[in-house]
Design a protein around this motif. Structure first.
Motif, PDB file in Angstrom:
ATOM      1  N   GLY A   1       5.090  -5.326  12.319  1.00 45.17           N
ATOM      2  CA  GLY A   1       4.193  -4.490  13.095  1.00 45.17           C
ATOM      3  C   GLY A   1       3.300  -3.651  12.197  1.00 45.17           C
ATOM      4  N   PHE A   2       3.882  -3.085  11.141  1.00 44.02           N
ATOM      5  CA  PHE A   2       3.074  -2.318  10.191  1.00 44.02           C
ATOM      6  C   PHE A   2       2.059  -3.214   9.486  1.00 44.02           C
ATOM      7  CE2 PHE A   2       2.315  -1.036   5.797  1.00 44.02           C
ATOM      8  CZ  PHE A   2       1.690   0.188   6.004  1.00 44.02           C
ATOM      9  N   VAL A   3       2.493  -4.403   9.057  1.00 41.43           N
ATOM     10  CA  VAL A   3       1.584  -5.330   8.368  1.00 41.43           C
ATOM     11  C   VAL A   3       0.405  -5.674   9.281  1.00 41.43           C
ATOM     12  CG1 VAL A   3       1.355  -7.686   7.481  1.00 41.43           C
ATOM     13  CG2 VAL A   3       3.310  -6.281   6.816  1.00 41.43           C
ATOM     14  N   ALA A   4       0.673  -5.937  10.552  1.00 35.47           N
ATOM     15  CA  ALA A   4      -0.408  -6.250  11.491  1.00 35.47           C
ATOM     16  C   ALA A   4      -1.375  -5.073  11.626  1.00 35.47           C
ATOM     17  CB  ALA A   4       0.176  -6.617  12.849  1.00 35.47           C
ATOM     18  N   LEU A   5      -0.830  -3.862  11.699  1.00 36.15           N
ATOM     19  CA  LEU A   5      -1.668  -2.665  11.783  1.00 36.15           C
ATOM     20  C   LEU A   5      -2.495  -2.504  10.514  1.00 36.15           C
ATOM     21  CD1 LEU A   5      -2.547   0.020  13.064  1.00 36.15           C
ATOM     22  CD2 LEU A   5      -0.436   1.044  12.163  1.00 36.15           C
ATOM     23  N   ARG A   6      -1.877  -2.652   9.359  1.00 34.88           N
ATOM     24  CA  ARG A   6      -2.604  -2.522   8.092  1.00 34.88           C
ATOM     25  C   ARG A   6      -3.709  -3.568   7.979  1.00 34.88           C
ATOM     26  NH1 ARG A   6       0.884  -3.341   2.767  1.00 34.88           N
ATOM     27  NH2 ARG A   6       0.963  -5.446   3.664  1.00 34.88           N
ATOM     28  N   ASN A   7      -3.404  -4.810   8.389  1.00 30.59           N
ATOM     29  CA  ASN A   7      -4.421  -5.862   8.325  1.00 30.59           C
ATOM     30  C   ASN A   7      -5.600  -5.560   9.244  1.00 30.59           C
ATOM     31  OD1 ASN A   7      -2.895  -7.256   6.489  1.00 30.59           O
ATOM     32  ND2 ASN A   7      -2.102  -8.753   7.950  1.00 30.59           N
ATOM     33  N   ALA A   8      -5.305  -4.963  10.408  1.00 30.31           N
ATOM     34  CA  ALA A   8      -6.384  -4.605  11.330  1.00 30.31           C
ATOM     35  C   ALA A   8      -7.283  -3.530  10.727  1.00 30.31           C
ATOM     36  CB  ALA A   8      -5.795  -4.126  12.657  1.00 30.31           C
TER      37      ALA A   8
ATOM     38  N   GLU B   1      -7.146  -8.883   6.341  1.00 33.30           N
ATOM     39  CA  GLU B   1      -5.978  -9.674   5.967  1.00 33.30           C
ATOM     40  C   GLU B   1      -6.046 -10.075   4.501  1.00 33.30           C
ATOM     41  OE1 GLU B   1      -4.483 -12.725   8.343  1.00 33.30           O
ATOM     42  OE2 GLU B   1      -4.919 -11.737  10.263  1.00 33.30           O
ATOM     43  N   ALA B   2      -4.921  -9.851   3.810  1.00 36.72           N
ATOM     44  CA  ALA B   2      -4.784 -10.264   2.413  1.00 36.72           C
ATOM     45  C   ALA B   2      -3.297 -10.233   2.076  1.00 36.72           C
ATOM     46  CB  ALA B   2      -5.557  -9.331   1.478  1.00 36.72           C
ATOM     47  N   PRO B   3      -2.814 -11.240   1.335  1.00 34.12           N
ATOM     48  CA  PRO B   3      -1.396 -11.197   0.927  1.00 34.12           C
ATOM     49  C   PRO B   3      -1.138  -9.998   0.022  1.00 34.12           C
ATOM     50  CG  PRO B   3      -2.371 -13.377   0.559  1.00 34.12           C
ATOM     51  CD  PRO B   3      -3.503 -12.437   0.854  1.00 34.12           C
ATOM     52  N   ARG B   4      -0.129  -9.228   0.365  1.00 34.48           N
ATOM     53  CA  ARG B   4       0.243  -8.069  -0.441  1.00 34.48           C
ATOM     54  C   ARG B   4       1.756  -8.060  -0.599  1.00 34.48           C
ATOM     55  NH1 ARG B   4      -3.227  -6.270   3.604  1.00 34.48           N
ATOM     56  NH2 ARG B   4      -5.185  -5.287   2.956  1.00 34.48           N
ATOM     57  N   PRO B   5       2.257  -7.604  -1.732  1.00 30.39           N
ATOM     58  CA  PRO B   5       3.718  -7.486  -1.876  1.00 30.39           C
ATOM     59  C   PRO B   5       4.249  -6.422  -0.927  1.00 30.39           C
ATOM     60  CG  PRO B   5       2.591  -6.451  -3.731  1.00 30.39           C
ATOM     61  CD  PRO B   5       1.533  -7.158  -2.950  1.00 30.39           C
ATOM     62  N   PHE B   6       5.504  -6.590  -0.509  1.00 31.25           N
ATOM     63  CA  PHE B   6       6.130  -5.619   0.391  1.00 31.25           C
ATOM     64  C   PHE B   6       7.385  -5.112  -0.291  1.00 31.25           C
ATOM     65  CE2 PHE B   6       7.837  -3.549   3.967  1.00 31.25           C
ATOM     66  CZ  PHE B   6       6.826  -3.417   4.913  1.00 31.25           C
ATOM     67  N   ARG B   7       7.271  -3.925  -0.871  1.00 35.93           N
ATOM     68  CA  ARG B   7       8.410  -3.362  -1.602  1.00 35.93           C
ATOM     69  C   ARG B   7       9.517  -2.936  -0.643  1.00 35.93           C
ATOM     70  NH1 ARG B   7       6.461   1.521  -4.447  1.00 35.93           N
ATOM     71  NH2 ARG B   7       4.630   1.471  -3.081  1.00 35.93           N
ATOM     72  N   PRO B   8      10.751  -2.827  -1.131  1.00 30.82           N
ATOM     73  CA  PRO B   8      11.854  -2.394  -0.260  1.00 30.82           C
ATOM     74  C   PRO B   8      11.566  -1.044   0.392  1.00 30.82           C
ATOM     75  CG  PRO B   8      12.695  -3.230  -2.346  1.00 30.82           C
ATOM     76  CD  PRO B   8      11.211  -3.158  -2.495  1.00 30.82           C
ATOM     77  N   VAL B   9      12.091  -0.872   1.579  1.00 31.57           N
ATOM     78  CA  VAL B   9      11.883   0.348   2.355  1.00 31.57           C
ATOM     79  C   VAL B   9      13.188   1.144   2.386  1.00 31.57           C
ATOM     80  CG1 VAL B   9      11.262   1.290   4.610  1.00 31.57           C
ATOM     81  CG2 VAL B   9      10.174  -0.812   3.786  1.00 31.57           C
ATOM     82  N   PRO B  10      13.162   2.439   2.056  1.00 30.19           N
ATOM     83  CA  PRO B  10      14.388   3.252   2.129  1.00 30.19           C
ATOM     84  C   PRO B  10      14.991   3.225   3.526  1.00 30.19           C
ATOM     85  CG  PRO B  10      12.635   4.451   0.994  1.00 30.19           C
ATOM     86  CD  PRO B  10      12.004   3.218   1.570  1.00 30.19           C
ATOM     87  N   ALA B  11      16.299   3.123   3.590  1.00 31.88           N
ATOM     88  CA  ALA B  11      16.984   3.044   4.884  1.00 31.88           C
ATOM     89  C   ALA B  11      16.711   4.276   5.742  1.00 31.88           C
ATOM     90  CB  ALA B  11      18.486   2.877   4.666  1.00 31.88           C
ATOM     91  N   SER B  12      16.530   5.421   5.110  1.00 31.84           N
ATOM     92  CA  SER B  12      16.311   6.656   5.869  1.00 31.84           C
ATOM     93  C   SER B  12      15.017   6.621   6.673  1.00 31.84           C
ATOM     94  CB  SER B  12      16.290   7.855   4.910  1.00 31.84           C
ATOM     95  OG  SER B  12      15.247   7.724   3.953  1.00 31.84           O
ATOM     96  N   TRP B  13      14.049   5.800   6.271  1.00 28.03           N
ATOM     97  CA  TRP B  13      12.774   5.729   6.990  1.00 28.03           C
ATOM     98  C   TRP B  13      12.920   5.067   8.357  1.00 28.03           C
ATOM     99  CZ3 TRP B  13       8.273   4.216   3.131  1.00 28.03           C
ATOM    100  CH2 TRP B  13       8.222   5.176   2.103  1.00 28.03           C
TER     101      TRP B  13
END
Length: 399
Positions: A273-280, A284-296
């Protein structure tokens, strides 16, 4: 099994079908192979959720179904068949051995021990953790064991457990990747149960000069320690692999509990959902997706996205209908899950190619080698074991 012939066959198969397994559906809206095989793409998108879940858990059923849509994949099934290694009977453990060992790990240790030849030279347990495997082999074969581990706390546990069970086990606290650790290899049979990435590859790279008598390696986590580029171990290896494609080989896991599955599904849907929002917002462009802290993940989708946007320097508009983007994330997850079935059908082929690269690397450095499985994949998908014995000098000269 002719190791080199199987290796080259897998390499050819993986090369010809690279468009099916290299692109990660998470990072692309629609993999390019969908245009080449539109019937396969349509069949996947028509699958109901029950079949998707079943195929995600049962790689054999998934590959059989995919082969009905793409007959070339029948060769994939044959190429990935691996025999079970010969087993042996080992003495039962004493009453204290099982204390503190998780049940699944305990069964893996027992299977590994039963499918390796009896130790006839002192044993070196590589990346030993608490020394459970070394202790089991010491009890089974009445052989001296050195257990090498980098974590001082785990070393202390290994010393305590060895004393309690009365095993002839020396614990060495050292970094396996440090050149000085190679001194412990000479004249030993080296055991490595799920030593990750470069921790098992470094054994192969120096096998021609370290002086080991034998290796028993069940590899794991091939992507670790690659610096994003896989350096092959054998002379005929031609696949160009980075950390992302190496990670594909270990994405198959034993079925997770229901609550873990629900959490993982939500996490992936929120990320998409975030990737779709960011692309909008940014295109659109391939970007790395780093790990997300569990607390988020604790405070809902909107907070999750706002924290990610701050980290990724994404300028969010003032008005966002958050439920719509979360729903889009779930829609994308459903599509990604279906397209991932194709990529996942190649996991075992890629893993077997990597294991055979280890085996041939040892063969080229003077060892006779066998490859097979030591337990069912329901116990651990990382069930492939490489057994290597140093060749007799006269035979080594002929080869």
């Amino acid at each position: 099994m002719n190791l080199r012939a199987r290796f080259l066959g897998l390499q050819s198969l993986l090369t010809r079908h690279a468009s099916l397994w290299r692109p990660a559906p998470f990072h692309v809206a629609r993999p390019e192979w969908c245009a080449q095989w539109p019937g396969l793409a349509a069949a996947l998108e028509a699958l109901d959720d029950e079949f998707v879940e079943r195929f995600a858990d049962d790689v054999d059923a998934c590959t059989t179904w995919l082969a009905s849509q793409l007959p070339e994949l029948d060769r994939l099934v044959d190429a990935c068949r691996v025999p079970e290694l010969p087993g042996r009977t080992v003495p039962a453990c004493n009453a204290h051995f099982d204390d503190g060992i998780p049940g699944r790990k305990r069964l893996q240790i027992e299977a590994f021990t039963r499918h390796m030849p009896a130790a006839t030279t002192p044993v070196l347990e590589w990346c030993a953790g608490k020394g459970h495997l070394g202790r089991r082999v010491a009890l089974a074969d009445r052989m001296q064991v050195i257990s090498l581990e980098i974590d001082p706390a785990l070393c202390a546990d290994a010393v305590r457990l060895a004393a309690r069970t009365g095993t002839d086990q020396q614990v060495v606290c050292a970094n396996a990747l440090d050149e000085t650790s190679r001194a412990h290899v000479r004249d030993h049979s080296v055991l490595a149960l799920h030593a990750c990435g470069e921790l098992h590859r470094c054994l192969v790279r120096s096998a021609d000069r370290d002086g080991a008598q034998a290796y028993r390696i069940a590899p794991c986590c091939y992507h670790l320690g690659t610096d994003d580029v896989y350096l092959p171990l054998s002379r005929d290896a031609r696949l160009a692999l980075d950390a992302s494609t190496l990670r594909l080989a270990v994405t198959e896991t034993v079925t997770a509990p229901r609550h873990d599955r629900k959490r993982l599904a939500r996490d992936q849907a929120w990320k998409l959902g975030f990737v779709a929002l960011r692309n909008a917002i940014e295109g659109e462009a391939p970007r790395p997706f780093r790990p997300v802290p569990a607390s988020w993940r604790a405070d809902g989708f909107e907070v999750f996205c706002r924290q990610l946007a701050a980290r990724e320097d994404v300028a969010l508009p003032a008005q966002i209908t958050w439920p719509d983007w979360e729903a889009l994330g779930w829609q994308r997850r459903a599509q990604v899950r279906r397209f991932e079935l194709v990529r996942h059908a190649f996991r075992r082929a890629l893993e077997l190619w990597l294991v055979l690269d280890i085996a041939l690397g040892l063969d080229e450095r003077g060892f006779d080698v066998q490859v097979g499985h030591f337990c069912a994949r329901t116990l651990t998908p990382r069930n492939l074991l490489v057994l290597a014995e140093r060749r007799e000098p006269a035979r080594a000269e002929k080869t």
